[in-house]
Design a protein around this motif. Structure first.
Motif, PDB file in Angstrom:
ATOM      1  N   ALA A  54       3.128   9.978  -1.578  1.00 42.29           N
ATOM      2  CA  ALA A  54       3.480   8.583  -1.283  1.00 42.29           C
ATOM      3  C   ALA A  54       2.239   7.699  -1.357  1.00 42.29           C
ATOM      4  CB  ALA A  54       4.131   8.482   0.095  1.00 42.29           C
ATOM      5  N   GLN A  55       1.148   8.180  -0.800  1.00 39.05           N
ATOM      6  CA  GLN A  55      -0.105   7.424  -0.872  1.00 39.05           C
ATOM      7  C   GLN A  55      -0.571   7.285  -2.323  1.00 39.05           C
ATOM      8  OE1 GLN A  55      -2.510   9.789   1.846  1.00 39.05           O
ATOM      9  NE2 GLN A  55      -2.414   8.124   3.337  1.00 39.05           N
ATOM     10  N   GLY A  61       0.143   1.812  -7.848  1.00 35.34           N
ATOM     11  CA  GLY A  61       0.885   0.559  -7.898  1.00 35.34           C
ATOM     12  C   GLY A  61       2.392   0.753  -7.989  1.00 35.34           C
ATOM     13  N   GLU A  62       2.856   1.948  -7.679  1.00 32.15           N
ATOM     14  CA  GLU A  62       4.283   2.284  -7.743  1.00 32.15           C
ATOM     15  C   GLU A  62       4.880   2.186  -6.338  1.00 32.15           C
ATOM     16  OE1 GLU A  62       3.984   6.245  -9.345  1.00 32.15           O
ATOM     17  OE2 GLU A  62       3.562   5.505 -11.365  1.00 32.15           O
ATOM     18  N   ASN A  63       4.951   0.957  -5.843  1.00 33.50           N
ATOM     19  CA  ASN A  63       5.354   0.759  -4.454  1.00 33.50           C
ATOM     20  C   ASN A  63       6.788   1.196  -4.168  1.00 33.50           C
ATOM     21  OD1 ASN A  63       2.800  -0.147  -3.864  1.00 33.50           O
ATOM     22  ND2 ASN A  63       3.324  -2.299  -4.126  1.00 33.50           N
ATOM     23  N   ASP A  64       7.700   0.977  -5.108  1.00 29.97           N
ATOM     24  CA  ASP A  64       9.081   1.422  -4.898  1.00 29.97           C
ATOM     25  C   ASP A  64       9.148   2.944  -4.767  1.00 29.97           C
ATOM     26  OD1 ASP A  64      10.004  -1.174  -4.937  1.00 29.97           O
ATOM     27  OD2 ASP A  64      10.656  -1.102  -7.035  1.00 29.97           O
ATOM     28  N   ARG A  65       8.375   3.633  -5.588  1.00 29.00           N
ATOM     29  CA  ARG A  65       8.343   5.102  -5.516  1.00 29.00           C
ATOM     30  C   ARG A  65       7.687   5.562  -4.215  1.00 29.00           C
ATOM     31  NH1 ARG A  65       9.141   8.345 -10.029  1.00 29.00           N
ATOM     32  NH2 ARG A  65       9.324   9.823  -8.334  1.00 29.00           N
ATOM     33  N   THR A  69       9.377   7.958  -1.437  1.00 31.68           N
ATOM     34  CA  THR A  69       8.745   9.197  -0.985  1.00 31.68           C
ATOM     35  C   THR A  69       8.559   9.188   0.526  1.00 31.68           C
ATOM     36  OG1 THR A  69       7.649   9.343  -3.133  1.00 31.68           O
ATOM     37  CG2 THR A  69       6.816  10.770  -1.391  1.00 31.68           C
ATOM     38  N   TYR A  70       8.149   8.054   1.076  1.00 29.43           N
ATOM     39  CA  TYR A  70       8.096   7.945   2.537  1.00 29.43           C
ATOM     40  C   TYR A  70       9.502   8.149   3.116  1.00 29.43           C
ATOM     41  CZ  TYR A  70       3.299   6.081   2.558  1.00 29.43           C
ATOM     42  OH  TYR A  70       1.942   5.916   2.431  1.00 29.43           O
ATOM     43  N   GLY A  71      10.509   7.665   2.387  1.00 30.12           N
ATOM     44  CA  GLY A  71      11.899   7.834   2.822  1.00 30.12           C
ATOM     45  C   GLY A  71      12.318   9.290   2.895  1.00 30.12           C
ATOM     46  N   ALA A  72      11.801  10.098   1.974  1.00 31.17           N
ATOM     47  CA  ALA A  72      12.095  11.537   2.019  1.00 31.17           C
ATOM     48  C   ALA A  72      11.570  12.142   3.318  1.00 31.17           C
ATOM     49  CB  ALA A  72      11.486  12.243   0.810  1.00 31.17           C
ATOM     50  N   LEU A  73      10.417  11.672   3.750  1.00 34.31           N
ATOM     51  CA  LEU A  73       9.882  12.139   5.032  1.00 34.31           C
ATOM     52  C   LEU A  73      10.704  11.584   6.191  1.00 34.31           C
ATOM     53  CD1 LEU A  73       6.067  11.732   4.340  1.00 34.31           C
ATOM     54  CD2 LEU A  73       7.312  13.884   4.589  1.00 34.31           C
ATOM     55  N   ALA A  74      11.064  10.308   6.101  1.00 35.51           N
ATOM     56  CA  ALA A  74      11.825   9.662   7.172  1.00 35.51           C
ATOM     57  C   ALA A  74      13.213  10.282   7.335  1.00 35.51           C
ATOM     58  CB  ALA A  74      11.945   8.162   6.899  1.00 35.51           C
ATOM     59  N   SER A  88       7.131   5.178   9.440  1.00 34.28           N
ATOM     60  CA  SER A  88       6.019   4.249   9.579  1.00 34.28           C
ATOM     61  C   SER A  88       5.507   3.799   8.211  1.00 34.28           C
ATOM     62  CB  SER A  88       4.888   4.899  10.383  1.00 34.28           C
ATOM     63  OG  SER A  88       3.794   4.027  10.491  1.00 34.28           O
ATOM     64  N   GLY A  89       5.386   4.743   7.290  1.00 31.75           N
ATOM     65  CA  GLY A  89       4.942   4.402   5.938  1.00 31.75           C
ATOM     66  C   GLY A  89       5.893   3.444   5.251  1.00 31.75           C
ATOM     67  N   GLN A  90       7.185   3.714   5.380  1.00 32.67           N
ATOM     68  CA  GLN A  90       8.192   2.821   4.794  1.00 32.67           C
ATOM     69  C   GLN A  90       8.084   1.422   5.388  1.00 32.67           C
ATOM     70  OE1 GLN A  90      12.016   4.761   5.550  1.00 32.67           O
ATOM     71  NE2 GLN A  90      12.392   4.698   3.359  1.00 32.67           N
ATOM     72  N   GLN A  91       8.013   1.367   6.698  1.00 35.64           N
ATOM     73  CA  GLN A  91       7.966   0.072   7.376  1.00 35.64           C
ATOM     74  C   GLN A  91       6.718  -0.711   6.986  1.00 35.64           C
ATOM     75  OE1 GLN A  91       8.406   1.982  11.165  1.00 35.64           O
ATOM     76  NE2 GLN A  91      10.471   1.156  11.472  1.00 35.64           N
ATOM     77  N   LEU A  92       5.612  -0.029   6.873  1.00 35.68           N
ATOM     78  CA  LEU A  92       4.378  -0.699   6.480  1.00 35.68           C
ATOM     79  C   LEU A  92       4.493  -1.253   5.060  1.00 35.68           C
ATOM     80  CD1 LEU A  92       1.653  -1.340   7.726  1.00 35.68           C
ATOM     81  CD2 LEU A  92       0.773   0.770   6.739  1.00 35.68           C
ATOM     82  N   MET A  93       5.094  -0.470   4.175  1.00 41.25           N
ATOM     83  CA  MET A  93       5.280  -0.919   2.792  1.00 41.25           C
ATOM     84  C   MET A  93       6.220  -2.124   2.714  1.00 41.25           C
ATOM     85  SD  MET A  93       3.506   1.001   0.685  1.00 41.25           S
ATOM     86  CE  MET A  93       4.270   0.476  -0.823  1.00 41.25           C
TER      87      MET A  93
END
Length: 112
Positions: A54-55, A61-65, A69-74, A88-93
């Motif tokens: 995800a990072q 620059g693939e923010n949607d991806r 990926t953060y969503g897979a963790l969430a 947290s990663g999703q929310q920050l993005m």
């Protein structure tokens, strides 16, 4: 007895490979080889690798991806610390700094 020993050996081998994979992926990330990190990640795989992927998406620059990926963790169970890390990663993005902080604090609280 041979079956038990073989099973134990396979378990230790898999655990070692799992740890090496996350370590190797982290080294790729640190070396700036973000595309290789992304290619290493597998859905349902090692959550540390997914997080690093995800990072890497962010770095590419693939923010949607990255959000996916953060969503897979969430999507992991709420009893799993990686759920809150991914959330947290999703929310920050998505520019939800307050939500990201709250989720990160929940993750930290799980390790107390």
């Amino acid at each position: 007895m041979k079956k038990i020993s073989f099973t134990i050996l396979l378990t230790f081998t898999a655990a070692t490979a799992f740890a090496q994979n996350a370590s190797q992926v982290q080294k790729l990330f640190e070396a700036g080889q973000y595309q290789r990190v992304v290619e290493s990640a597998q859905p349902g795989g090692d959550p540390a690798v997914l997080y690093t992927a995800a990072q890497s998406h962010q770095k590419l620059g693939e923010n949607d991806r990255a959000i996916e990926t953060y969503g897979a963790l969430a999507s992991r169970d709420e009893g799993d610390v990686w759920h809150f890390i991914g959330l947290s990663g999703q929310q920050l993005m998505q520019d939800d700094a307050e939500g990201a902080l709250a989720s990160a604090q929940q993750a930290v609280g799980m390790n107390d």
